[in-house]
Design an enzyme around this catalytic site. Structure first.
Site, PDB file in Angstrom:
ATOM      1  N   ARG A  35       0.924  -1.173  -0.086  1.00 48.29           N
ATOM      2  CA  ARG A  35      -0.052  -0.111   0.261  1.00 48.29           C
ATOM      3  C   ARG A  35       1.067   1.257  -0.087  1.00 48.29           C
ATOM      4  NH1 ARG A  35      -4.307   0.718   4.582  1.00 48.29           N
ATOM      5  NH2 ARG A  35      -2.584   0.796   5.949  1.00 48.29           N
ATOM      6  N   LYS A  76      -6.642   5.281   9.423  1.00 45.01           N
ATOM      7  CA  LYS A  76      -7.593   5.806   8.884  1.00 45.01           C
ATOM      8  C   LYS A  76      -8.539   6.595  10.006  1.00 45.01           C
ATOM      9  CE  LYS A  76      -8.331   2.581   4.993  1.00 45.01           C
ATOM     10  NZ  LYS A  76      -9.243   1.574   4.299  1.00 45.01           N
ATOM     11  N   SER A 101     -13.185  -4.880   1.350  1.00 44.58           N
ATOM     12  CA  SER A 101     -13.164  -4.241   2.480  1.00 44.58           C
ATOM     13  C   SER A 101     -14.885  -4.537   2.773  1.00 44.58           C
ATOM     14  CB  SER A 101     -12.617  -2.961   2.777  1.00 44.58           C
ATOM     15  OG  SER A 101     -11.345  -2.945   2.557  1.00 44.58           O
TER      16      SER A 101
END
Length: 456
Positions: free
Chosen positions: A67, A165, A136
């Site tokens: 990522r 997040k 997700s």
């Protein structure tokens, strides 16, 4: 007096030895997502991401997601290709975050997408049928939809508050349970998971955990990954397989127990003391077999003589007990089903193997010769001849020395908790085996051994 059982007979879910998981054929085992490492270069501290990922894989990370939000496309491509080769060397699926086109371009094993990214059918059209899709999901409805559309696994979270997040409210434990119950594919918990809170996920039904800072922000990445993997194994309640072991580990040598491991002999040994005493007209309690489990034959004979006040000498008792099982070794006891292909796989990798057993050499050699596996082993060491049981590490050191391999790179396969603990304390890597004889020790075995494998 019962030879402490060891290990290694493992069948996969198709009841046959399959070797490595073929990710490109979209065959994903639940154990492949047990420790899912998600990269973040925020904690490089002068090191390369490649180095950090390698340490995570060495520590046991079973899946890696790249990522990257700050790199240019060319930099991302170069990084991805290098880490892809690294993951392939450890047989860990390599996943790209969000970008299906890039997944195809870099030839990754799969892509992970969120609810606001491409729909699963569109992702499949982009990457083809040979790669994995992770999605997700925060609700049961999202989870079921993703599964029905063809997702191979789900990421559910954030299960705890997370700095990755900050706008994500924690997913409740109840919802996590409902998601796991609603779909047949692996569910990975993600978000704020640390070594301190991971145990709160026990019983939720997840197949694994996805972590970022709990691995990559730690000063000892390898050690952090190893600890998290052990905890993930405990909370998922899952078992490892022989394929998991072979594709992720590179042993310098293997030490096997015999009874209940290579040979399907435990039913005979479990009642040998009782049967011997029955022949003398003495009814032994059902717990006798468990009491004798961690003893060598001489120790067990001495225990029987002392406990039941027998006139026979300990040597006579030992011979009598051995007589109960000797004929079975010579004529009927067979191999555990997965032993031949497993031994052959180790032989093909030129990994030396030896045996450490509490049984008698003559019986072991008679069975090995009859069953055609004697040629696999460099040494057979018995507790009787060595003069020490598996409650001390000397016998394991001796086996490693005979094979010419260092203890820290040698694996000991056992279903006896006491023997696993002995080997572990001595610096060996260990495989604990789930077995009916040691069922009471299952939870502690799961916590102690490096791998915990169920017999098929």
């Amino acid at each position: 007096m019962m030879p402490a059982v060891g290990v290694i007979l493992f069948l996969d879910r198709k009841n046959c030895f399959q070797g490595f998981v073929m990710y490109r054929d979209r065959t994903l085992e639940k154990t492949d997502v047990r420790l899912y490492a998600v990269t973040d270069r925020s904690w490089l501290n002068g090191r390369t991401l490649y180095e950090q990922v390698e340490e995570a894989l060495q520590g046991g990370a079973t899946m890696v997601q790249l990522r990257e939000k700050q790199l240019s496309r060319q930099q991302f491509l170069e990084e991805a290709r290098r880490i892809k080769k690294l993951c392939a060397a450890y047989h860990a699926p390599f996943i790209i975050n969000d970008d299906a086109e890039f997944c195809r371009e870099v030839d990754a094993d799969g892509v992970h997408v969120g609810q606001t990214d491409m729909a699963v059918p569109d992702v499949r059209a982009e990457i083809g049928e040979g790669r994995l899709i992770g999605v997700s999901a925060r609700t049961v409805e999202q989870a079921v939809m993703a599964w029905k559309q063809g997702a191979d696994y789900l990421g559910a979270g954030a299960v705890f508050p997370t700095g990755t997040k900050r706008d994500a409210s924690p997913l409740s434990y109840k919802t996590l349970q409902e998601i796991c119950a609603a779909v047949p594919i692996p569910v990975v918990a993600i978000g704020g998971i640390t070594a301190e809170n991971i145990s709160a996920l026990r019983g939720s039904g997840i197949s694994g955990v996805a972590v970022v800072s709990a691995i990559f922000a730690q000063p000892d990445i390898r050690g952090a990954a190893r600890g998290l993997l052990a905890q993930a194994r405990r909370i998922t309640g899952g078992m490892d397989t022989v394929s998991d072991f072979l594709k992720r580990e590179r042993p310098a040598g293997m030490i096997f127990d015999v009874d209940g491991t290579l040979l399907d002999s435990m039913p005979v040994w479990a009642h040998s003391g009782e049967r011997y005493l029955a022949g003398l007209g003495i009814a032994a309690p059902p717990s006798l077999g468990k009491t004798l489990f961690s003893m060598t034959l001489p120790e067990g004979a001495a225990y029987i003589r002392r406990t039941y006040q027998l006139e026979q000498t300990a040597d006579e008792i030992q011979k009598g007990v051995v007589g109960v099982v000797a004929d079975a070794y010579r004529t009927t006891i067979g191999l555990k089903p997965a032993v031949p292909p497993f031994l052959q796989a180790l032989r093909e990798k030129q990994i030396p193997m030896s045996v450490v057993t509490a049984g008698e050499r003559a019986l072991v050699e008679a069975a090995f010769s009859r069953l055609g596996i004697a040629q696999y082993f460099d040494a057979v060491i018995t507790c009787i001849e060595f003069g020490s049981g598996k409650d001390r590490p000397d016998i394991f050191y001796a086996a490693a020395e005979k094979m010419g391999v260092p203890p820290e790179r040698t694996w000991v396969a056992e279903d006896g908790l006491y023997a696993v603990k002995t080997a572990k304390r001595a610096g060996f890597r260990t495989i604990g085996v789930s077995d009916a004889v040691s069922a009471d020790d299952a939870e502690e075995m799961r916590m102690t051994a490096d791998y915990y494998i169920a017999l098929a």
